[in-house]
Motif scaffolding. Sequence first.
Motif, PDB file in Angstrom:
ATOM      1  N   MET A 123       0.991  -1.048  -0.446  1.00 30.07           N
ATOM      2  CA  MET A 123      -0.097  -0.328   0.104  1.00 30.07           C
ATOM      3  C   MET A 123       1.047   1.366   0.237  1.00 30.07           C
ATOM      4  O   MET A 123       0.998   2.751  -0.604  1.00 30.07           O
ATOM      5  CB  MET A 123      -0.719  -0.258   1.245  1.00 30.07           C
ATOM      6  CG  MET A 123      -1.923  -1.132   1.271  1.00 30.07           C
ATOM      7  SD  MET A 123      -3.441  -1.020   2.201  1.00 30.07           S
ATOM      8  CE  MET A 123      -4.393  -0.017   1.133  1.00 30.07           C
ATOM      9  N   ALA A 124       2.053   1.086   0.594  1.00 29.71           N
ATOM     10  CA  ALA A 124       2.922   2.285   1.243  1.00 29.71           C
ATOM     11  C   ALA A 124       4.239   1.838   1.142  1.00 29.71           C
ATOM     12  O   ALA A 124       4.314   1.007   1.324  1.00 29.71           O
ATOM     13  CB  ALA A 124       2.534   3.654   1.329  1.00 29.71           C
ATOM     14  N   THR A 125       4.918   2.990   0.752  1.00 29.67           N
ATOM     15  CA  THR A 125       6.702   2.357   0.680  1.00 29.67           C
ATOM     16  C   THR A 125       6.733   3.472   2.167  1.00 29.67           C
ATOM     17  O   THR A 125       6.904   4.489   1.446  1.00 29.67           O
ATOM     18  CB  THR A 125       7.741   2.171  -1.043  1.00 29.67           C
ATOM     19  OG1 THR A 125       6.715   1.274  -0.803  1.00 29.67           O
ATOM     20  CG2 THR A 125       8.634   2.324  -0.034  1.00 29.67           C
ATOM     21  N   THR A 143       4.537   8.460   8.759  1.00 35.69           N
ATOM     22  CA  THR A 143       2.721   8.908   8.586  1.00 35.69           C
ATOM     23  C   THR A 143       2.405   8.221   7.080  1.00 35.69           C
ATOM     24  O   THR A 143       2.222   9.108   6.367  1.00 35.69           O
ATOM     25  CB  THR A 143       1.801   9.983   9.224  1.00 35.69           C
ATOM     26  OG1 THR A 143       2.910  10.500  10.599  1.00 35.69           O
ATOM     27  CG2 THR A 143       0.762   9.538   9.481  1.00 35.69           C
ATOM     28  N   VAL A 144       1.209   7.571   7.287  1.00 35.05           N
ATOM     29  CA  VAL A 144       0.921   6.380   6.050  1.00 35.05           C
ATOM     30  C   VAL A 144      -0.989   6.955   5.947  1.00 35.05           C
ATOM     31  O   VAL A 144      -1.137   5.921   6.507  1.00 35.05           O
ATOM     32  CB  VAL A 144       1.438   5.597   5.133  1.00 35.05           C
ATOM     33  CG1 VAL A 144       1.181   5.214   4.041  1.00 35.05           C
ATOM     34  CG2 VAL A 144       2.925   5.753   5.531  1.00 35.05           C
ATOM     35  N   GLY A 145      -1.272   6.918   5.124  1.00 37.12           N
ATOM     36  CA  GLY A 145      -2.673   7.483   5.078  1.00 37.12           C
ATOM     37  C   GLY A 145      -3.414   6.262   4.178  1.00 37.12           C
ATOM     38  O   GLY A 145      -1.989   6.056   3.221  1.00 37.12           O
ATOM     39  N   ILE A 146      -4.008   5.233   4.816  1.00 35.55           N
ATOM     40  CA  ILE A 146      -4.644   4.321   3.811  1.00 35.55           C
ATOM     41  C   ILE A 146      -6.668   4.640   4.153  1.00 35.55           C
ATOM     42  O   ILE A 146      -6.971   4.386   5.131  1.00 35.55           O
ATOM     43  CB  ILE A 146      -4.076   2.433   4.845  1.00 35.55           C
ATOM     44  CG1 ILE A 146      -2.711   2.128   4.846  1.00 35.55           C
ATOM     45  CG2 ILE A 146      -4.979   1.993   3.525  1.00 35.55           C
ATOM     46  CD1 ILE A 146      -2.428   1.542   5.068  1.00 35.55           C
ATOM     47  N   ALA A 147      -6.966   4.035   2.503  1.00 30.02           N
ATOM     48  CA  ALA A 147      -8.645   4.335   2.443  1.00 30.02           C
ATOM     49  C   ALA A 147      -9.020   2.894   3.412  1.00 30.02           C
ATOM     50  O   ALA A 147      -8.791   1.423   2.339  1.00 30.02           O
ATOM     51  CB  ALA A 147      -8.956   4.810   1.315  1.00 30.02           C
ATOM     52  N   VAL A 148      -9.504   3.028   4.332  1.00 27.41           N
ATOM     53  CA  VAL A 148     -10.205   1.875   4.338  1.00 27.41           C
ATOM     54  C   VAL A 148     -11.941   1.694   3.336  1.00 27.41           C
ATOM     55  O   VAL A 148     -12.993   2.923   4.871  1.00 27.41           O
ATOM     56  CB  VAL A 148      -9.996   1.793   6.112  1.00 27.41           C
ATOM     57  CG1 VAL A 148     -10.370   0.307   6.460  1.00 27.41           C
ATOM     58  CG2 VAL A 148      -8.557   1.881   6.178  1.00 27.41           C
ATOM     59  N   TYR A 173      -3.922  -5.094   8.453  1.00 33.30           N
ATOM     60  CA  TYR A 173      -3.114  -4.612   7.731  1.00 33.30           C
ATOM     61  C   TYR A 173      -1.634  -4.800   8.891  1.00 33.30           C
ATOM     62  O   TYR A 173      -1.751  -5.027  10.018  1.00 33.30           O
ATOM     63  CB  TYR A 173      -3.020  -3.392   8.190  1.00 33.30           C
ATOM     64  CG  TYR A 173      -3.794  -2.138   7.739  1.00 33.30           C
ATOM     65  CD1 TYR A 173      -4.187  -2.665   5.921  1.00 33.30           C
ATOM     66  CD2 TYR A 173      -5.359  -2.577   7.817  1.00 33.30           C
ATOM     67  CE1 TYR A 173      -5.287  -1.535   5.525  1.00 33.30           C
ATOM     68  CE2 TYR A 173      -6.574  -2.173   7.507  1.00 33.30           C
ATOM     69  CZ  TYR A 173      -5.968  -1.721   6.425  1.00 33.30           C
ATOM     70  OH  TYR A 173      -7.594  -1.543   4.613  1.00 33.30           O
TER      71      TYR A 173
END
Length: 115
Positions: A1-3, A16-21, A27
């Motif tokens: 989802m992110a690196t 800080t990484v935002g994730i659309a849930v 996770y």
Amino acid sequence: MATIPLSGDRRAARDTVGIAVAASGWYVLRAWSERARTPVLDLYPFASTSPIYVRVGDQPVRSPEDAAFFVRWINRLLDAARRHADWNTPAERNATLRLFEDARAVYERLAGEEP
């Protein structure tokens, strides 16, 4: 989802990484390297956190497809355990097979299958 890139001595990262849930699930954060680097000289260094469970509304945190995968995996383990000849005692063999069968029943229920 992110690196999350590492910098400096490559021993720590903070971001800080935002994730659309959109659905309940889980996770993890994983770290790895494609090759050995000092001080970890393993062929494929890898680490993972425990799951972080996220619940959206009343949706349970489960996946019938994942549960079905584990039913198949446990079936393979059961087959191997039944063929294994080096048990310490018949009671040990029976107890181990029973644990696998109990686990399979849980995942069959989660997958929506009949045990």
